[in-house]
Design an enzyme around this catalytic site. Structure first.
Site: not given
Ligand code: ADP
Length: 366
Positions: A96-97, A141, A190, A249
């Site tokens: 998401k981030t 977030d 979430t 992650r």
């Molecule tokens: P969320 O915000 O949903 O908790 P993040 O966007 O922070 O998740 O993602 C966590 C890590 O996973 C990021 O640092 C990234 O390196 C990796 N990641 C997430 N989605 C992808 C994707 N589609 N392709 C490659 N790496 C990804």
């Protein structure tokens, strides 16, 4: 200024630049310690930043979301306007981030980052909104955890690009309307079920992120190993990909732990043996379940005869917050077909008994 989000002193924000304040995200101690938790640990944020895909083309998996989002962004570019507000929903660690950053990057604008828990008062949000610049992307977030009063301010800001700043107190208080530049709000949650309908309705595009297939996770791992200069064999990465509970992650985190094992106990290369041995040390089983997941299953089967049992009771029995069990453990256990959610509570499936190598009671009804 002591708000949750301090605008940069320079006033202007370079394209691609971003600032962050995540608050505490309400993590429990156990949740912070989990190796397979989808939540980011403080220490790994730098590593994560290095591995984050920058553009939509580098974003692996989630083909529908990518396609839909690229339409939204291309249309906005053609109209030379800020894209519609975007809501990203899904378990932690699914991107998401990353997508919020990609949206800003693709639009050539800067990103401002805050989180629901950091916005405790309407004034906090007013400070953020009034410092936005034309075309900026504001990422909130855990938006479902924002204070109610701030939520109402956000409705008006999203729809009319206006914020009413209240001056004074009591009967003499007056609202001074302040026009805001066109901006794009990207909200991440979430728990989309906890978002009030008026807030949900104000997003022009909602993306539901789902767990990744192990093939997509393998691609994520190959890319990360390449970027980190890790010597890895396909069989090693494949083993990690199937134990990463569908979460990029987690995949990246397990990759680093297996690298540790390979360096200290192995040949320095991530091969099948290194992956299996390292993940055994870290108690991540063949399905990617860790100790908390397994205790949820165990308690459900052993103590409650397979259920149905309420979430609160289950959480107390494993010594964890109900919220953690519900947002972190349960979605993956459901997706793996190990438990099912029924109106009467959580129920273990035959796969759960099998995974725990326990005998299904003779009179058990699924
Ligand atoms: P969320 O915000 O949903 O908790 P993040 O966007 O922070 O998740 O993602 C966590 C890590 O996973 C990021 O640092 C990234 O390196 C990796 N990641 C997430 N989605 C992808 C994707 N589609 N392709 C490659 N790496 C990804």
């Amino acid at each position: 200024m002591t708000g949750p989000f301090e605008p940069s002193t320079g006033g202007s924000h370079e394209p691609g630049s971003y600032e962050m304040d995540f608050g505490d995200q309400g993590l429990t101690g156990a949740e912070r310690d989990r190796l397979v938790s989808g939540q980011a640990e403080m220490a790994e944020r730098d590593d994560e930043a290095a591995l984050r895909p920058k553009g939509l083309a580098d974003f692996i998996g989630q083909p529908q979301v990518r396609e839909q989002l690229s339409l939204v962004l291309d249309a906005a570019k053609a109209r030379q306007k800020a894209p519609d507000h975007v809501l990203l929903s899904g378990p932690p660690g699914l991107g998401k981030t990353t997508l919020a950053m990609i949206i800003a990057h693709e639009m050539g604008s800067s990103l401002r980052v805050t989180s629901g828990p950091a916005v405790q008062h309407a004034g906090d949000l007013a400070a953020i909104l009034s410092s936005l610049e034309e075309g900026e992307v504001l990422f909130i977030d855990e938006i479902h955890r924002m204070a109610r009063a701030a939520e109402e301010m956000l409705y008006v800001a999203m729809e009319d690009f206006r914020v009413d700043v209240i001056v004074g107190k009591g009967p003499g208080a007056t609202a001074i309307p302040l026009d805001l530049p066109q901006f794009t709000l990207v909200g991440a949650t979430t728990r989309s079920g906890l978002l009030p309908a008026p807030l949900r309705d104000r997003f022009g595009f909602t993306a539901l992120l789902d767990f990744y297939s192990s093939t997509d996770l393998l691609t994520v791992l190959e890319r990360s190993a390449r970027m980190l200069g890790i010597d890895a064999k396909p069989a090693g990465l494949k083993e990690i990909s199937t134990r990463s509970r569908g979460t990029p992650r987690v995949a990246n985190r397990l990759l680093r732990r297996v690298r540790d094992w390979a360096q200290v106990r192995g040949s320095g290369v991530i091969d099948f043996e290194a992956a299996v041995n390292a993940l055994e040390v870290y108690e991540v089983d063949a399905l990617g379940l860790d100790r908390l997941d397994r205790s949820v299953l165990y308690v459900l089967c052993k103590r409650f005869g397979g259920g149905p049992v309420g979430l609160g009771t289950l959480a107390v029995s494993v010594g964890e917050e109900a919220d953690t069990v519900e947002t972190v453990s349960e979605p993956y256990l459901v997706r793996e077909g190990l438990i099912s959610r029924t109106p009467r509570g959580r129920v273990a499936t035959s796969a759960a008994w099998k995974h725990l190598e326990m005998q299904i009671p003779a009179n058990y009804e699924f």
